[in-house]
Design a protein around this motif. Structure first.
Motif, PDB file in Angstrom:
ATOM      1  N   GLU A 114      -2.577  -2.223  -3.418  1.00 34.02           N
ATOM      2  CA  GLU A 114      -1.287  -1.634  -3.076  1.00 34.02           C
ATOM      3  C   GLU A 114      -1.380  -0.121  -2.972  1.00 34.02           C
ATOM      4  N   ARG A 118      -0.889   2.197   0.505  1.00 33.68           N
ATOM      5  CA  ARG A 118       0.051   3.327   0.619  1.00 33.68           C
ATOM      6  C   ARG A 118      -0.653   4.580   1.125  1.00 33.68           C
ATOM      7  N   TRP A 119      -1.876   4.809   0.663  1.00 33.20           N
ATOM      8  CA  TRP A 119      -2.611   6.009   1.037  1.00 33.20           C
ATOM      9  C   TRP A 119      -3.137   5.925   2.469  1.00 33.20           C
ATOM     10  N   ALA A 121      -1.631   4.341   4.938  1.00 25.56           N
ATOM     11  CA  ALA A 121      -0.531   4.162   5.909  1.00 25.56           C
ATOM     12  C   ALA A 121      -0.104   5.470   6.541  1.00 25.56           C
TER      13      ALA A 121
END
Length: 121
Positions: A114, A118-119, A121
């Motif tokens: 997860e 996030r990093w 994206a």
């Protein structure tokens, strides 16, 4: 008692009726996990966030940290052997289920995925 190595902690927990952590702020509390795994009835303050998971399972008593409330919760536990045994058994079951190496590994792996998603994206 001062520093207690793993063997001494096991002995202390085996002799305990209740393990209490009435902390101002505690996110997990490894000592609580050790007490749960040992089957000791656990009493934590509402500032020990692990209590949010334990209380609904009947695996710990959560109390306000003020002396009157904490003292009453401790006295009530010490006066009721059956309740302590029930809480201790629920705590041990919770620890076996939630603190299993495989389960922790799977949850950690999911967390890493997860974070990486996030990093990237």
């Amino acid at each position: 008692t001062g520093w207690a190595d793993a063997a001494r902690r096991r002995d202390l927990l085996a002799a305990a009726d209740v393990f209490a952590l009435l902390s101002d702020n505690e996110n997990f509390g490894v000592a609580v996990a050790e007490a749960l795994a040992a089957g000791v009835a656990v009493l934590v303050s509402d500032e020990v966030y692990l209590g949010d998971d334990l209380a609904p399972e009947g695996a710990a008593v959560v109390t306000r940290r003020d002396p009157a409330a904490a003292g009453k919760a401790l006295r009530d536990l010490l006066a009721d052997d059956r309740r302590r045994q029930t809480i201790g058994a629920a705590g041990r079951a919770w620890a076996r289920r939630e603190l299993d190496d495989t389960r922790i590994g799977d949850r950690y792996q999911q967390l890493v995925k997860e974070v990486l998603a996030r990093w990237s994206a």
